[in-house]
Design a protein around this motif. Structure first.
Motif, short mmCIF file in Angstrom:
data_model
loop_
_atom_site.label_atom_id
_atom_site.label_comp_id
_atom_site.label_asym_id
_atom_site.label_seq_id
_atom_site.Cartn_x
_atom_site.Cartn_y
_atom_site.Cartn_z
N LEU A 133 0.83 -1.20 0.00
CA LEU A 133 0.00 0.00 0.00
C LEU A 133 0.87 1.25 0.00
N ALA A 134 1.91 1.24 0.80
CA ALA A 134 2.80 2.40 0.89
C ALA A 134 3.54 2.65 -0.42
N ALA A 135 3.77 1.58 -1.18
CA ALA A 135 4.52 1.71 -2.43
C ALA A 135 3.68 2.30 -3.57
N ILE A 136 2.37 2.33 -3.41
CA ILE A 136 1.50 2.85 -4.46
C ILE A 136 1.62 4.37 -4.50
N GLU A 137 1.93 4.91 -5.65
CA GLU A 137 2.07 6.35 -5.79
C GLU A 137 0.71 7.02 -5.94
N GLY A 138 0.62 8.22 -5.45
CA GLY A 138 -0.62 8.98 -5.59
C GLY A 138 -1.62 8.64 -4.50
N ALA A 139 -2.75 9.30 -4.57
CA ALA A 139 -3.80 9.08 -3.58
C ALA A 139 -4.46 7.72 -3.80
N LYS A 140 -4.79 7.05 -2.69
CA LYS A 140 -5.35 5.71 -2.79
C LYS A 140 -6.47 5.51 -1.79
N LEU A 141 -7.36 4.61 -2.16
CA LEU A 141 -8.47 4.20 -1.32
C LEU A 141 -8.36 2.70 -1.11
N PHE A 142 -8.37 2.24 0.15
CA PHE A 142 -8.38 0.80 0.40
C PHE A 142 -9.61 0.44 1.22
N HIS A 143 -10.07 -0.80 1.04
CA HIS A 143 -11.33 -1.19 1.66
C HIS A 143 -11.46 -2.70 1.77
N CYS A 144 -12.38 -3.13 2.65
CA CYS A 144 -12.85 -4.51 2.67
C CYS A 144 -14.35 -4.44 2.40
N LYS A 145 -15.14 -5.30 3.00
CA LYS A 145 -16.59 -5.24 2.74
C LYS A 145 -17.25 -4.11 3.52
N SER A 146 -17.07 -4.12 4.83
CA SER A 146 -17.72 -3.11 5.67
C SER A 146 -16.80 -1.98 6.09
N GLY A 147 -15.51 -2.13 5.85
CA GLY A 147 -14.58 -1.09 6.25
C GLY A 147 -14.38 -1.02 7.74
N ALA A 148 -14.61 -2.14 8.43
CA ALA A 148 -14.56 -2.14 9.88
C ALA A 148 -13.35 -2.88 10.44
N ASP A 149 -13.20 -4.14 10.08
CA ASP A 149 -12.21 -5.00 10.72
C ASP A 149 -10.90 -5.11 9.93
N ARG A 150 -10.94 -5.72 8.76
CA ARG A 150 -9.72 -5.82 7.95
C ARG A 150 -9.19 -4.43 7.60
N THR A 151 -10.08 -3.55 7.20
CA THR A 151 -9.66 -2.19 6.85
C THR A 151 -9.11 -1.47 8.07
N GLY A 152 -9.75 -1.66 9.22
CA GLY A 152 -9.27 -1.03 10.45
C GLY A 152 -7.89 -1.52 10.84
N LEU A 153 -7.65 -2.81 10.67
CA LEU A 153 -6.33 -3.36 10.99
C LEU A 153 -5.26 -2.75 10.08
N ILE A 154 -5.52 -2.72 8.77
CA ILE A 154 -4.53 -2.18 7.85
C ILE A 154 -4.35 -0.68 8.06
N ALA A 155 -5.41 0.03 8.37
CA ALA A 155 -5.29 1.46 8.66
C ALA A 155 -4.40 1.69 9.87
N THR A 156 -4.58 0.88 10.91
CA THR A 156 -3.76 1.00 12.11
C THR A 156 -2.30 0.72 11.80
N LEU A 157 -2.05 -0.37 11.09
CA LEU A 157 -0.68 -0.73 10.73
C LEU A 157 -0.03 0.32 9.84
N TYR A 158 -0.81 0.88 8.92
CA TYR A 158 -0.27 1.91 8.02
C TYR A 158 0.19 3.13 8.83
N LEU A 159 -0.65 3.58 9.74
CA LEU A 159 -0.30 4.75 10.52
C LEU A 159 0.94 4.51 11.36
#
Length: 220
Positions: free
Chosen positions: A116-142
């Protein structure tokens, strides 16, 4: 005669089946007004599963690449999203390997965050509900990319406001950070180093079960 794929957009009947599946089976009716959307870092957005219409809105906000955490099965959401991204000139990637209610090896999580960090430009990432998998990756990214404090990142990205419920089975994702803060942070070990050298999914799962039960090291 070969059996038609259920989510084939090349025919009218296939398009009807695809959209019905997307709205009803994949619960997009709930997501029409509920986007679970936020910019967690400049040019980095988290969300639930977007519709083609919402992808057009996100392109207008500057997003150039969309990343799905939902796998590559030819279901309605993947078929529609891939086509919409192609039509809109958006990059579309799948960085899979995490689960909503089960811990995975550190290498899986690091590969997603680094990708995710290697992708240039603005990006949107998601799972189905944006709650669990997305929350984990958002936390790790920060933590791993932006250098945000572990407790702060986990508190802001894995919380009920995102429809992530810490005491359900999905709460085991939070427990990765809880265990790190209890066992490694006081000794000054960095989070990535701990994740690569100490973190063990089975041990964290067992500790999470104790935490929910108020047993083991969490006994009152």
């Amino acid at each position: 005669m070969s059996k038609k794929r259920p989510h084939d957009l090349s025919s009218l009947s296939g398009r009807i089946r695809t959209w019905l599946h997307f709205y009803l089976k994949d619960h997009h009716l709930l997501r029409m007004a509920w986007w679970n959307l936020a910019e967690i870092s400049p040019g980095v957005w988290r969300s639930n599963q977007p519709s083609p219409w919402r992808l057009r809105r996100m392109r207008a906000r500057g997003v150039t690449t969309v990343v799905s955490l939902r796998g590559g099965v030819p279901q309605s959401y993947n078929v529609l999203e891939e086509k919409a991204c192609a039509d809109l000139g958006l990059g579309f990637e799948r960085l899979t390997g995490v689960m909503a209610r089960e811990l995975v090896p550190a290498a899986n999580m690091l590969a997603i965050v680094d990708g995710l960090a290697a992708i240039e430009g603005a990006k949107l990432f998601h799972c189905k509900s944006g709650a669990d998998r997305t929350g984990l990756i958002a936390t790790l990214y920060l933590i791993l990319v932006d250098g945000v404090d572990v407790a702060e990142a986990a508190c802001t990205q894995l919380r009920p406001g995102w429809v992530h419920l810490p005491r359900t089975r999905a709460g085991v994702l939070d427990h990765i950070f809880r265990v790190y803060l209890r066992d490694a942070a006081p000794a000054g070990q960095g989070f990535r180093d701990w994740l690569e050298t100490v973190y063990d999914p089975a041990e964290v799962q067992a500790d999470f079960d104790d935490w929910r039960a108020g047993a083991g090291r969490w006994a009152v």
